[in-house]
Design a protein around this motif. Structure first.
Motif, PDB file in Angstrom:
ATOM      1  N   TRP A   1       0.849  -1.177   0.000  1.00  0.00           N
ATOM      2  CA  TRP A   1       0.000   0.000   0.000  1.00  0.00           C
ATOM      3  C   TRP A   1       0.887   1.229   0.000  1.00  0.00           C
ATOM      4  O   TRP A   1       1.977   1.226   0.562  1.00  0.00           O
ATOM      5  CB  TRP A   1      -0.884   0.049   1.253  1.00  0.00           C
TER       6      TRP A   1
ATOM      7  N   GLU B   1       1.782   5.069   1.252  1.00  0.00           N
ATOM      8  CA  GLU B   1       1.675   5.714   2.565  1.00  0.00           C
ATOM      9  C   GLU B   1       0.334   6.406   2.762  1.00  0.00           C
ATOM     10  O   GLU B   1      -0.202   6.412   3.855  1.00  0.00           O
ATOM     11  CB  GLU B   1       2.817   6.718   2.770  1.00  0.00           C
ATOM     12  N   ASP B   2      -0.237   6.970   1.703  1.00  0.00           N
ATOM     13  CA  ASP B   2      -1.522   7.658   1.832  1.00  0.00           C
ATOM     14  C   ASP B   2      -2.681   6.683   2.019  1.00  0.00           C
ATOM     15  O   ASP B   2      -3.717   7.042   2.559  1.00  0.00           O
ATOM     16  CB  ASP B   2      -1.769   8.571   0.636  1.00  0.00           C
ATOM     17  N   GLU B   3      -2.537   5.433   1.612  1.00  0.00           N
ATOM     18  CA  GLU B   3      -3.583   4.419   1.785  1.00  0.00           C
ATOM     19  C   GLU B   3      -3.497   3.709   3.139  1.00  0.00           C
ATOM     20  O   GLU B   3      -4.480   3.164   3.623  1.00  0.00           O
ATOM     21  CB  GLU B   3      -3.475   3.354   0.697  1.00  0.00           C
ATOM     22  N   LEU B   4      -2.323   3.716   3.740  1.00  0.00           N
ATOM     23  CA  LEU B   4      -2.078   2.936   4.949  1.00  0.00           C
ATOM     24  C   LEU B   4      -2.985   3.293   6.121  1.00  0.00           C
ATOM     25  O   LEU B   4      -3.507   2.386   6.776  1.00  0.00           O
ATOM     26  CB  LEU B   4      -0.605   3.028   5.349  1.00  0.00           C
TER      27      LEU B   4
ATOM     28  N   ALA C   1      -6.103   4.252   6.265  1.00  0.00           N
ATOM     29  CA  ALA C   1      -7.425   3.652   6.062  1.00  0.00           C
ATOM     30  C   ALA C   1      -7.358   2.134   6.189  1.00  0.00           C
ATOM     31  O   ALA C   1      -8.253   1.511   6.778  1.00  0.00           O
ATOM     32  CB  ALA C   1      -7.984   4.048   4.698  1.00  0.00           C
ATOM     33  N   VAL C   2      -6.307   1.525   5.664  1.00  0.00           N
ATOM     34  CA  VAL C   2      -6.142   0.075   5.759  1.00  0.00           C
ATOM     35  C   VAL C   2      -5.990  -0.334   7.221  1.00  0.00           C
ATOM     36  O   VAL C   2      -6.613  -1.300   7.680  1.00  0.00           O
ATOM     37  CB  VAL C   2      -4.927  -0.397   4.927  1.00  0.00           C
TER      38      VAL C   2
ATOM     39  N   ASP D   1      -9.329  -0.059   9.056  1.00  0.00           N
ATOM     40  CA  ASP D   1     -10.178  -1.205   8.728  1.00  0.00           C
ATOM     41  C   ASP D   1      -9.721  -2.452   9.473  1.00  0.00           C
ATOM     42  O   ASP D   1     -10.534  -3.219   9.987  1.00  0.00           O
ATOM     43  CB  ASP D   1     -10.173  -1.480   7.222  1.00  0.00           C
TER      44      ASP D   1
END
Length: 100
Positions: free
Chosen positions: A11, A13-16, A18-19, A22
């Motif tokens: 992923w 860094e900007d997606e991490l 949210a992941v 979750d």
């Protein structure tokens, strides 16, 4: 639903965030309390919190590390589940399981 470990990636860094949110949400324990009730005849006259806990089991008889709890008096412990703690401590006093 995400497992408690990452199995697919990578992923950015900007997606991490949210992941990870979750992941944490999918694995969060259920809060509970065991409440002691006092009776006079068939009427409940008083109630108090006997202990608070976190149940890490996903469902009754489900997989998970069990439940941990603490009493208002500071003692701590663990059990297979919130229901297991209720069964054990109900030998001592009249308790009710409350999911929070």
């Amino acid at each position: 639903m995400l497992e408690s470990r990452f199995s697919v990636g990578p992923w950015g860094e900007d997606e991490l965030p949210a992941v990870l949110a979750d992941l944490a949400g999918a694995c969060q324990p259920k809060k509970f309390a065991l409440c002691e009730v006092e009776r006079e005849g068939d009427k409940i006259t008083d109630a108090q919190v006997y202990l608070w806990g976190l149940d890490f089991c996903r469902a009754p008889d489900g997989d998970g590390p069990g439940a941990v709890f603490v009493s208002p008096h500071g003692w701590t412990g663990n059990s297979d589940s919130a229901e297991g703690a209720l069964e054990c401590f109900s030998q001592i006093c009249d308790l009710r399981l409350v999911w929070l």
